[in-house]
Design a protein around this motif. Structure first.
Motif, PDB file in Angstrom:
ATOM      1  N   THR A   4      20.117  12.227  23.837  1.00  0.00           N
ATOM      2  CA  THR A   4      20.159  10.796  23.529  1.00  0.00           C
ATOM      3  C   THR A   4      19.051  10.427  22.550  1.00  0.00           C
ATOM      4  OG1 THR A   4      21.027  10.347  25.735  1.00  0.00           O
ATOM      5  CG2 THR A   4      20.134   8.489  24.519  1.00  0.00           C
ATOM      6  N   ALA A   5      17.871  10.949  22.751  1.00  0.00           N
ATOM      7  CA  ALA A   5      16.751  10.683  21.853  1.00  0.00           C
ATOM      8  C   ALA A   5      17.036  11.251  20.463  1.00  0.00           C
ATOM      9  CB  ALA A   5      15.469  11.274  22.413  1.00  0.00           C
ATOM     10  N   PHE A   7      20.027  11.674  19.017  1.00  0.00           N
ATOM     11  CA  PHE A   7      21.002  10.817  18.350  1.00  0.00           C
ATOM     12  C   PHE A   7      20.394   9.472  17.973  1.00  0.00           C
ATOM     13  CE2 PHE A   7      24.295  13.589  20.337  1.00  0.00           C
ATOM     14  CZ  PHE A   7      24.860  14.001  19.143  1.00  0.00           C
ATOM     15  N   SER A   8      19.522   8.977  18.789  1.00  0.00           N
ATOM     16  CA  SER A   8      18.856   7.714  18.486  1.00  0.00           C
ATOM     17  C   SER A   8      17.990   7.842  17.231  1.00  0.00           C
ATOM     18  CB  SER A   8      18.009   7.276  19.678  1.00  0.00           C
ATOM     19  OG  SER A   8      17.322   6.092  19.383  1.00  0.00           O
ATOM     20  N   THR A   9      17.242   8.923  17.153  1.00  0.00           N
ATOM     21  CA  THR A   9      16.399   9.176  15.980  1.00  0.00           C
ATOM     22  C   THR A   9      17.254   9.382  14.740  1.00  0.00           C
ATOM     23  OG1 THR A   9      14.705  10.188  17.369  1.00  0.00           O
ATOM     24  CG2 THR A   9      14.636  10.692  15.021  1.00  0.00           C
ATOM     25  N   PHE A  11      20.281   8.244  14.169  1.00  0.00           N
ATOM     26  CA  PHE A  11      20.870   6.958  13.801  1.00  0.00           C
ATOM     27  C   PHE A  11      19.843   6.076  13.097  1.00  0.00           C
ATOM     28  CE2 PHE A  11      21.906   2.511  14.746  1.00  0.00           C
ATOM     29  CZ  PHE A  11      23.145   2.443  14.135  1.00  0.00           C
ATOM     30  N   ALA A  12      18.611   6.063  13.571  1.00  0.00           N
ATOM     31  CA  ALA A  12      17.555   5.251  12.956  1.00  0.00           C
ATOM     32  C   ALA A  12      17.267   5.733  11.539  1.00  0.00           C
ATOM     33  CB  ALA A  12      16.291   5.291  13.806  1.00  0.00           C
ATOM     34  N   ARG A  13      17.230   7.036  11.339  1.00  0.00           N
ATOM     35  CA  ARG A  13      16.965   7.579   9.999  1.00  0.00           C
ATOM     36  C   ARG A  13      18.108   7.287   9.039  1.00  0.00           C
ATOM     37  NH1 ARG A  13      13.615  13.178  10.216  1.00  0.00           N
ATOM     38  NH2 ARG A  13      11.952  12.420  11.578  1.00  0.00           N
ATOM     39  N   SER A  15      20.164   4.747   9.241  1.00  0.00           N
ATOM     40  CA  SER A  15      20.101   3.313   8.968  1.00  0.00           C
ATOM     41  C   SER A  15      18.998   2.989   7.969  1.00  0.00           C
ATOM     42  CB  SER A  15      19.858   2.536  10.261  1.00  0.00           C
ATOM     43  OG  SER A  15      20.948   2.681  11.134  1.00  0.00           O
TER      44      SER A  15
END
Length: 55
Positions: A4-5, A7-9, A11-13, A15
């Motif tokens: 999860t972390a 994919f979160s990272t 997605f943030a990059r 974006s």
């Protein structure tokens, strides 16, 4: 949890990169007079786009 972390990272990059590209393209499309009216020099477009992406 680690997945999860990741994919979160990711997605943030992605974006942030999209925000950078959008800002860079928009400012690059302006002519020098329009940039001057905004108080921006063409050589600072990359710096401004990176700043927009980091918000």
């Amino acid at each position: 949890m680690a997945l999860t972390a990741l994919f979160s990272t990711l997605f943030a990059r992605i974006s942030a990169y999209r925000a950078y590209r959008q800002t860079y393209k928009a400012l690059s499309a302006l002519d020098d007079r329009e940039l001057y009216d905004l108080g921006i020099f063409r050589g600072r477009i990359d710096e401004i786009a990176r700043g927009a992406a980091s918000r």
